[in-house]
Design a protein around this motif. Structure first.
Motif, PDB file in Angstrom:
ATOM      1  N   SER A  42      -7.799   0.476   2.492  1.00 32.53           N
ATOM      2  CA  SER A  42      -7.742   1.845   2.974  1.00 32.53           C
ATOM      3  C   SER A  42      -8.984   1.982   3.849  1.00 32.53           C
ATOM      4  O   SER A  42     -10.104   2.069   3.343  1.00 32.53           O
ATOM      5  CB  SER A  42      -7.776   2.829   1.813  1.00 32.53           C
ATOM      6  N   ASP A  96       0.865  -1.170   0.000  1.00 27.61           N
ATOM      7  CA  ASP A  96       0.000   0.000   0.000  1.00 27.61           C
ATOM      8  C   ASP A  96       0.903   1.222   0.000  1.00 27.61           C
ATOM      9  O   ASP A  96       1.874   1.274   0.757  1.00 27.61           O
ATOM     10  CB  ASP A  96      -0.882   0.042   1.253  1.00 27.61           C
ATOM     11  N   SER A 123      -9.747   6.749  -2.609  1.00 32.79           N
ATOM     12  CA  SER A 123      -8.623   6.756  -1.675  1.00 32.79           C
ATOM     13  C   SER A 123      -7.422   7.450  -2.295  1.00 32.79           C
ATOM     14  O   SER A 123      -7.249   7.441  -3.508  1.00 32.79           O
ATOM     15  CB  SER A 123      -8.253   5.315  -1.327  1.00 32.79           C
ATOM     16  N   GLU A 165      -4.566   6.332  -1.409  1.00 28.31           N
ATOM     17  CA  GLU A 165      -3.615   5.227  -1.396  1.00 28.31           C
ATOM     18  C   GLU A 165      -3.819   4.325  -2.607  1.00 28.31           C
ATOM     19  O   GLU A 165      -4.917   4.209  -3.131  1.00 28.31           O
ATOM     20  CB  GLU A 165      -3.793   4.362  -0.140  1.00 28.31           C
ATOM     21  N   TYR A 196       1.167   5.772  -1.168  1.00 29.99           N
ATOM     22  CA  TYR A 196       0.566   6.991  -1.700  1.00 29.99           C
ATOM     23  C   TYR A 196       1.686   7.811  -2.321  1.00 29.99           C
ATOM     24  O   TYR A 196       2.876   7.512  -2.144  1.00 29.99           O
ATOM     25  CB  TYR A 196      -0.176   7.777  -0.614  1.00 29.99           C
TER      26      TYR A 196
END
Length: 181
Positions: free
Chosen positions: A72, A50, A82, A84, A52
């Motif tokens: 998320s 995961d 999201s 992410e 970002y």
């Protein structure tokens, strides 16, 4: 308990919600005159990382190994987009569960609600621990923490992802690894 899980899984399957273990009836590979129940398990492989984007750079926030939950939480609960991203980093079998199907599971049996609460608590604790590590530990202790608590990541995750995950540069993690290993 095993019998309770089997009953819950069957009830969920009848409601159209798959689970982590499934099966089918087919001919026995060793005896074609006999039919047997064949089982398989999903969620194998390290399904994802995961991350970002911050100023064009990827910031890894989580690595989910076999049989773990990846989501998320904010996006899932609020049913919104999201910030992410989730990316498979090994060949994987992924099981998905929509928010609506989760609500169906909760309505089927309170044990699903209990499981949901436990998983949410674990995610909250993971996030709190991650915040403590990234904000208050030195680069060396961050890497040491990884060695002690998540050694499988060191074996299976590319070094640039690990560096981002613990909040240090690739060069710093390389220096630390050369001294520790």
């Amino acid at each position: 308990d095993k019998a309770g899980y089997a009953a819950l899984a069957a009830k969920a399957d009848r409601a159209g919600i798959g689970g982590p273990v499934a099966g089918y009836i087919d001919q026995d590979d060793r005896n074609p005159n006999q039919y047997i129940y064949k089982m398989f398990q999903s969620g194998l492989g390290m399904p994802d990382r995961d991350y970002y984007l911050k100023d064009g750079n990827e910031v890894n926030t989580c690595f989910c190994i076999e049989k773990t939950l990846s989501l998320s939480l904010n996006s899932f609960v609020n049913r919104s987009s999201s910030k992410e991203f989730i990316q498979a980093i090994e060949d994987s079998v992924i099981v998905t569960l929509s928010y609506d199907n989760l609500m169906k599971l909760y309505s089927i049996n309170s044990k699903w609600e209990s499981l949901g609460r436990i998983l949410t608590e674990k995610e909250c604790l993971r996030l709190a621990r991650r915040s403590e590590i990234t904000n208050f530990e030195t680069a060396k202790s961050k890497y040491q923490n990884l060695l002690e608590n998540e050694p499988i990541l060191i074996q299976r995750v590319p070094v640039q992802y690990l560096a981002s995950y613990i909040g240090i540069s690739r060069e710093t993690i390389s220096r630390i690894r050369s001294k520790v290993e």
